[in-house]
Design an enzyme around this catalytic site. Structure first.
Site, PDB file in Angstrom:
ATOM      1  N   GLU A  17      11.922  24.282 -49.587  1.00 11.96           N
ATOM      2  CA  GLU A  17      13.273  23.914 -49.125  1.00 11.96           C
ATOM      3  C   GLU A  17      13.211  23.661 -47.619  1.00 11.96           C
ATOM      4  O   GLU A  17      12.609  24.436 -46.872  1.00 11.96           O
ATOM      5  CB  GLU A  17      14.252  25.040 -49.429  1.00 11.96           C
ATOM      6  CG  GLU A  17      15.673  24.692 -48.988  1.00 11.96           C
ATOM      7  CD  GLU A  17      16.687  25.702 -49.485  1.00 11.96           C
ATOM      8  OE1 GLU A  17      16.759  25.912 -50.715  1.00 11.96           O
ATOM      9  OE2 GLU A  17      17.403  26.269 -48.667  1.00 11.96           O
ATOM     10  N   ALA A 124      30.988  25.516 -58.706  1.00 15.34           N
ATOM     11  CA  ALA A 124      29.848  24.597 -58.823  1.00 15.34           C
ATOM     12  C   ALA A 124      29.832  23.919 -60.193  1.00 15.34           C
ATOM     13  O   ALA A 124      29.479  22.744 -60.309  1.00 15.34           O
ATOM     14  CB  ALA A 124      28.544  25.362 -58.592  1.00 15.34           C
ATOM     15  N   HIS A 149      26.243  37.046 -57.070  1.00 21.39           N
ATOM     16  CA  HIS A 149      26.937  36.411 -55.945  1.00 21.39           C
ATOM     17  C   HIS A 149      27.935  37.418 -55.379  1.00 21.39           C
ATOM     18  O   HIS A 149      28.602  38.121 -56.141  1.00 21.39           O
ATOM     19  CB  HIS A 149      27.655  35.144 -56.424  1.00 21.39           C
ATOM     20  CG  HIS A 149      28.270  34.363 -55.307  1.00 21.39           C
ATOM     21  ND1 HIS A 149      29.549  34.599 -54.867  1.00 21.39           N
ATOM     22  CD2 HIS A 149      27.771  33.380 -54.514  1.00 21.39           C
ATOM     23  CE1 HIS A 149      29.823  33.780 -53.852  1.00 21.39           C
ATOM     24  NE2 HIS A 149      28.764  33.021 -53.628  1.00 21.39           N
ATOM     25  N   GLN A 176      18.640  32.686 -55.113  1.00 24.64           N
ATOM     26  CA  GLN A 176      18.831  33.197 -53.752  1.00 24.64           C
ATOM     27  C   GLN A 176      17.587  34.001 -53.384  1.00 24.64           C
ATOM     28  O   GLN A 176      16.905  34.547 -54.264  1.00 24.64           O
ATOM     29  CB  GLN A 176      20.078  34.099 -53.764  1.00 24.64           C
ATOM     30  CG  GLN A 176      20.417  34.775 -52.462  1.00 24.64           C
ATOM     31  CD  GLN A 176      20.743  33.781 -51.371  1.00 24.64           C
ATOM     32  OE1 GLN A 176      19.862  33.115 -50.871  1.00 24.64           O
ATOM     33  NE2 GLN A 176      22.016  33.688 -51.011  1.00 24.64           N
TER      34      GLN A 176
HETATM   35  P1  FAD Z   1      29.498  29.054 -57.886  1.00 27.35           P
HETATM   36  O1  FAD Z   1      28.478  28.909 -58.935  1.00 27.35           O
HETATM   37  O2  FAD Z   1      30.762  28.267 -58.030  1.00 27.35           O
HETATM   38  O3  FAD Z   1      29.832  30.602 -57.760  1.00 27.35           O
HETATM   39  C1  FAD Z   1      30.660  31.117 -56.733  1.00 27.35           C
HETATM   40  C2  FAD Z   1      31.421  32.343 -57.258  1.00 27.35           C
HETATM   41  O4  FAD Z   1      32.354  31.909 -58.248  1.00 27.35           O
HETATM   42  C3  FAD Z   1      30.499  33.354 -57.945  1.00 27.35           C
HETATM   43  O5  FAD Z   1      30.992  34.640 -57.681  1.00 27.35           O
HETATM   44  C4  FAD Z   1      30.625  32.997 -59.423  1.00 27.35           C
HETATM   45  O6  FAD Z   1      30.386  34.118 -60.262  1.00 27.35           O
HETATM   46  C5  FAD Z   1      32.079  32.529 -59.494  1.00 27.35           C
HETATM   47  N1  FAD Z   1      32.274  31.506 -60.542  1.00 27.35           N
HETATM   48  C6  FAD Z   1      31.469  30.474 -60.831  1.00 27.35           C
HETATM   49  N2  FAD Z   1      31.980  29.733 -61.836  1.00 27.35           N
HETATM   50  C7  FAD Z   1      33.157  30.310 -62.165  1.00 27.35           C
HETATM   51  C8  FAD Z   1      34.163  30.004 -63.118  1.00 27.35           C
HETATM   52  N3  FAD Z   1      34.060  28.953 -63.925  1.00 27.35           N
HETATM   53  N4  FAD Z   1      35.247  30.832 -63.204  1.00 27.35           N
HETATM   54  C9  FAD Z   1      35.371  31.912 -62.382  1.00 27.35           C
HETATM   55  N5  FAD Z   1      34.450  32.235 -61.447  1.00 27.35           N
HETATM   56  C10 FAD Z   1      33.353  31.448 -61.347  1.00 27.35           C
HETATM   57  N6  FAD Z   1      25.234  26.403 -49.196  1.00 27.35           N
HETATM   58  C11 FAD Z   1      25.428  25.270 -48.459  1.00 27.35           C
HETATM   59  O7  FAD Z   1      26.479  25.123 -47.797  1.00 27.35           O
HETATM   60  N7  FAD Z   1      24.500  24.264 -48.434  1.00 27.35           N
HETATM   61  C12 FAD Z   1      23.336  24.345 -49.145  1.00 27.35           C
HETATM   62  O8  FAD Z   1      22.516  23.426 -49.116  1.00 27.35           O
HETATM   63  C13 FAD Z   1      23.097  25.530 -49.926  1.00 27.35           C
HETATM   64  N8  FAD Z   1      21.981  25.664 -50.677  1.00 27.35           N
HETATM   65  C14 FAD Z   1      21.802  26.795 -51.461  1.00 27.35           C
HETATM   66  C15 FAD Z   1      20.646  26.883 -52.265  1.00 27.35           C
HETATM   67  C16 FAD Z   1      20.429  28.006 -53.055  1.00 27.35           C
HETATM   68  C17 FAD Z   1      19.190  28.084 -53.911  1.00 27.35           C
HETATM   69  C18 FAD Z   1      21.368  29.078 -53.044  1.00 27.35           C
HETATM   70  C19 FAD Z   1      21.120  30.289 -53.878  1.00 27.35           C
HETATM   71  C20 FAD Z   1      22.517  28.980 -52.272  1.00 27.35           C
HETATM   72  C21 FAD Z   1      22.745  27.840 -51.470  1.00 27.35           C
HETATM   73  N9  FAD Z   1      23.907  27.707 -50.682  1.00 27.35           N
HETATM   74  C22 FAD Z   1      24.095  26.562 -49.927  1.00 27.35           C
HETATM   75  C23 FAD Z   1      24.891  28.797 -50.610  1.00 27.35           C
HETATM   76  C24 FAD Z   1      26.012  28.618 -51.647  1.00 27.35           C
HETATM   77  O9  FAD Z   1      26.770  27.470 -51.322  1.00 27.35           O
HETATM   78  C25 FAD Z   1      26.904  29.886 -51.601  1.00 27.35           C
HETATM   79  O10 FAD Z   1      26.202  30.982 -52.111  1.00 27.35           O
HETATM   80  C26 FAD Z   1      28.271  29.756 -52.264  1.00 27.35           C
HETATM   81  O11 FAD Z   1      29.069  30.874 -51.882  1.00 27.35           O
HETATM   82  C27 FAD Z   1      28.271  29.732 -53.786  1.00 27.35           C
HETATM   83  O12 FAD Z   1      27.798  28.548 -54.280  1.00 27.35           O
HETATM   84  P2  FAD Z   1      27.486  28.415 -55.865  1.00 27.35           P
HETATM   85  O13 FAD Z   1      27.134  27.005 -56.102  1.00 27.35           O
HETATM   86  O14 FAD Z   1      26.545  29.451 -56.293  1.00 27.35           O
HETATM   87  O15 FAD Z   1      28.949  28.720 -56.437  1.00 27.35           O
END
Ligand code: FAD
Length: 287
Positions: A17, A124, A149, A176
């Site tokens: 990355e 997401a 998370h 993560q």
């Molecule tokens: P989600 O999957 O949406 O999850 C966020 C929260 O919502 C979690 O608590 C989950 O349990 C909950 N949730 C998910 N779906 C639902 C649903 N349908 N109903 C209710 N609750 C739900 N950030 C950046 O800004 N830029 C980057 O390039 C970046 N790269 C990353 C790469 C990796 C490998 C990782 C692990 C993280 C990265 N992040 C990045 C950080 C990430 O954006 C944060 O951790 C963010 O807070 C959550 O993103 P997510 O896509 O995991 O969210």
């Protein structure tokens, strides 16, 4: 090629990355780093997306395109949706497609307390579904959290939400960073019990300078095992020793993960070719 195809090969997938340079530093710094990193022949390289979510602020596409088109290494562009509407995502998808980028790590992004989230994408999974239904054929990856998370109510809710993301189309999960492999193994077990059968790549970050240690403690929430904190405390004021120790700790973690049959290692390079080289050199016969 969609990166999930790589994971069908009977070997661990080793990826890197990188992140676009901060606004104030020159974009040349990342090109110089990539020029060295490319020789390590990772299976793919992912490029992070600016936390502000403003495409104008981020060079993600430019860098992902260079990796793919100049260096002929598969690239994956990260994309966040919390501050995006459908129109802006449409134009980013078109742009990525037109530049030959075939993989997206679809993320919600962190919620900025000073910027109320837009309403088009709450999680997401919404972005994943949207990209899946777009006119383009992108390979889709999503983030996962061995220690849950921080916003998840508990590890059960975390895994159920992760399962939902996979059901919506995530083909590969990238974790993560973590410093205690046992936490990763129990997360993997929970995921399998929940019916999550896509490859999970383990995110490893060699911690090699004092600034990183401080960020680790305040930002990421990863548990720090006693072995790790002992090393960090001992060498935090000795930059050369800390560099060696941080790399050695990461290599030790990776060897254990590979011995336990992990699908992939995703190395958070911090744009540091020296660190990437040292790690690759030490594990090349294990891949
Ligand atoms: P989600 O999957 O949406 O999850 C966020 C929260 O919502 C979690 O608590 C989950 O349990 C909950 N949730 C998910 N779906 C639902 C649903 N349908 N109903 C209710 N609750 C739900 N950030 C950046 O800004 N830029 C980057 O390039 C970046 N790269 C990353 C790469 C990796 C490998 C990782 C692990 C993280 C990265 N992040 C990045 C950080 C990430 O954006 C944060 O951790 C963010 O807070 C959550 O993103 P997510 O896509 O995991 O969210």
């Amino acid at each position: 090629m969609h990166i999930n195809q790589l994971f069908k090969e009977d070997r661990p997938i080793f990826s890197f990355e990188v992140f676009p340079p901060k606004k104030e530093s020159s974009v040349e710094t990342i090109y110089k780093a990539l020029d060295e990193i490319k020789d390590l022949k990772p299976d793919f390289i992912s490029v992070t997306y600016g936390a502000g979510g403003n495409p104008a602020d981020t060079k993600t596409r430019e860098i992902a395109s260079l990796i793919k088109n100049e260096y002929q290494i598969e690239s994956m562009a990260h994309l966040t949706c919390v501050n995006a509407d459908k129109a802006s995502i449409d134009s980013i998808l078109k742009d990525l497609h037109e530049h030959g980028i075939e993989n997206i790590l679809a993320l919600r992004g962190d919620i900025n307390p000073n910027m109320p989230p837009k309403k088009d994408f709450l999680h997401a999974g919404d972005l994943i579904q949207y990209i899946k239904n777009s006119p383009y054929d992108f390979g889709l990856a999503a983030a996962c959290y061995p220690e849950s998370h921080p916003e998840s109510a508990d590890s059960v809710a975390d895994i159920l939400n992760l399962r939902h993301k996979v059901d919506q189309g995530a083909q590969v999960l990238i974790s993560q960073l973590f410093f205690d492999n046992n936490l990763f193994y129990s997360f993997q077990e929970r995921a399998r019990i929940a019916g999550i059968n896509v490859p999970i790549s383990a995110g490893i970050m060699p911690v090699t300078n004092k600034k990183q240690i401080e960020r680790m403690v305040t930002l990421c929430g990863a548990s720090l095992p006693a072995k790790f904190t002992r090393i960090m405390h001992r060498y935090e004021d000795n930059p050369h020793a800390l560099l060696d120790a941080g790399i050695a700790y990461a290599i030790d973690q990776i060897i254990d993960l590979l011995a336990n049959g992990v699908h992939g290692i995703h190395l958070y390079t911090m744009n540091n070719p020296y660190v990437a080289k040292k790690v690759k050199e030490s594990i090349k016969n294990l891949l």
